[in-house]
Motif scaffolding. Sequence first.
Motif, mmCIF file in Angstrom:
data_model
loop_
_atom_site.group_PDB
_atom_site.id
_atom_site.type_symbol
_atom_site.label_atom_id
_atom_site.label_comp_id
_atom_site.label_asym_id
_atom_site.label_seq_id
_atom_site.Cartn_x
_atom_site.Cartn_y
_atom_site.Cartn_z
ATOM 1 N N VAL A 119 4.158 7.051 6.873
ATOM 2 C CA VAL A 119 4.040 5.883 5.997
ATOM 3 C C VAL A 119 5.319 5.056 6.036
ATOM 4 C CG1 VAL A 119 3.799 5.160 3.595
ATOM 5 C CG2 VAL A 119 2.320 6.947 4.503
ATOM 6 N N ALA A 120 6.472 5.731 5.983
ATOM 7 C CA ALA A 120 7.744 5.006 6.039
ATOM 8 C C ALA A 120 7.936 4.327 7.396
ATOM 9 C CB ALA A 120 8.894 5.973 5.759
ATOM 10 N N ALA A 155 0.807 -1.226 0.000
ATOM 11 C CA ALA A 155 0.000 0.000 0.000
ATOM 12 C C ALA A 155 0.836 1.270 0.000
ATOM 13 C CB ALA A 155 -0.936 0.016 1.206
ATOM 14 N N MET A 156 2.148 1.164 0.109
ATOM 15 C CA MET A 156 2.986 2.369 0.170
ATOM 16 C C MET A 156 2.890 3.249 -1.074
ATOM 17 S SD MET A 156 6.541 1.539 2.154
ATOM 18 C CE MET A 156 7.092 3.203 1.779
ATOM 19 N N PRO A 157 2.972 2.705 -2.312
ATOM 20 C CA PRO A 157 2.851 3.605 -3.482
ATOM 21 C C PRO A 157 1.531 4.351 -3.529
ATOM 22 C CG PRO A 157 3.745 1.465 -4.122
ATOM 23 C CD PRO A 157 3.275 1.319 -2.715
ATOM 24 N N GLY A 158 0.429 3.662 -3.215
ATOM 25 C CA GLY A 158 -0.859 4.342 -3.220
ATOM 26 C C GLY A 158 -0.946 5.440 -2.185
ATOM 27 N N LYS A 159 -0.406 5.198 -1.009
ATOM 28 C CA LYS A 159 -0.420 6.235 0.027
ATOM 29 C C LYS A 159 0.433 7.430 -0.373
ATOM 30 C CE LYS A 159 -1.269 3.076 3.909
ATOM 31 N NZ LYS A 159 -0.727 2.536 5.192
ATOM 32 N N GLN A 160 1.594 7.174 -0.974
ATOM 33 C CA GLN A 160 2.449 8.277 -1.417
ATOM 34 C C GLN A 160 1.757 9.089 -2.510
ATOM 35 O OE1 GLN A 160 5.149 9.195 -0.041
ATOM 36 N NE2 GLN A 160 5.912 7.437 1.107
ATOM 37 N N ASP A 162 0.726 13.089 -2.434
ATOM 38 C CA ASP A 162 1.109 14.035 -3.490
ATOM 39 C C ASP A 162 -0.112 14.695 -4.115
ATOM 40 O OD1 ASP A 162 3.731 13.357 -3.031
ATOM 41 O OD2 ASP A 162 3.796 11.837 -4.613
ATOM 42 N N ALA A 163 -1.201 13.932 -4.278
ATOM 43 C CA ALA A 163 -2.418 14.516 -4.847
ATOM 44 C C ALA A 163 -3.008 15.579 -3.920
ATOM 45 C CB ALA A 163 -3.445 13.422 -5.126
#
Length: 368
Positions: A132-133, A103-108, A112-113
């Motif tokens: 998140v990290a 889920a990390m890419p989606g949260k990042q 950003d959005a």
Amino acid sequence: MVLMVSMFTQKPLDFAAFPAVLLFTTLLRLSLNVASTRVVLMEGHQGGASAGKVIEAFGAFLVGGNFAVGLVVFLILVIINFMVITKGAGRIAEVGARFTLDAMPGKQMAIDADLNAGLIGEEDAKKRRAEVAQEADFFGSMDGASKFVRGDAIAGLVIMVVNIIGGLLIGMLQHDMSFGAAGQTYMLLAIGDGLVAQIPALVISTAAGVTVSRVSTDTDEDIGQQMLSQLFVNPQVLILAAIVMGLLGMVPGMPNLVFLLFTALLAGLAWFIMRQKEQLLVKEEIATAPVPLQETPEASWEDVQLVDTLGLEVGHRLIPLVDSRQKASCLGALRACVRSLPKKWVSCRRWCIFAIIWSCRLTPMCSP
């Protein structure tokens, strides 16, 4: 203390040091096991008190001095710790780490959005990225740290077997003890030592399971608050539980008083929750009830406040007509004339007043 901290934290990251704490507690407990093994094997032939008061108390009091009962109790604790708590906590940590990394890419991208849309600032974006990290690092660490707990349970079983075998050999070969006496002495001490080690291991395993099985909520509640707010919130469930307990209490041969006492407690709690909900509903109805409209009296000309003031300049000879101190009746007659005007003339009221005043100017002064 570790178990209490894990229960009262509101988010897993609030106890981010738990993997390191788990490692240190495991090492300290294993060091105590090594020291107690040394004492049992060197001084065990002198009696139960030679290995320390704690080991003697666990071996003599908890299992009644019967090493067979102590062995069964120890094996039960090991099975509970190894097969139930540790295995479940390790599986939850493994799945949590996998899902968190996926889920990390989606949260990042979501952060950003929000930043590009102006919903959050640069500082909030940095804070969210750090969370998140940290969450990914925490669940990854817990996935590895759960192996410590599992290995600790296995080590406790191995240490107990080593203590029993080593004690029998040392007692018979070095201290000329019979097999029965050596077995009675060293097995009792080894089982007491194992129980001393397994109880804190069970507590630490429970703390690990509580930490990784936590589900964060919007209200940021700890485990105790979540359990109270979700278990004891439905009075129908409590009533059904009270009925089941009451039926069990009426079975012949059962401890009727205990079951009926719990039935009364559950029924009383259900009644209290229902009363609380009724009072809350009454307050909400009162708060949302429409305000009754008050009857307003009929408006008159006295209620109308003039926006602009009408000024009138009169000559010296006309002052008695408008001076209230000289009982002038012109103003009253003027108001009566304005009120008697038709509605279509109300918009030209100012010109009507001028006309009335002009007509009064032409009347003789001697008129009453």
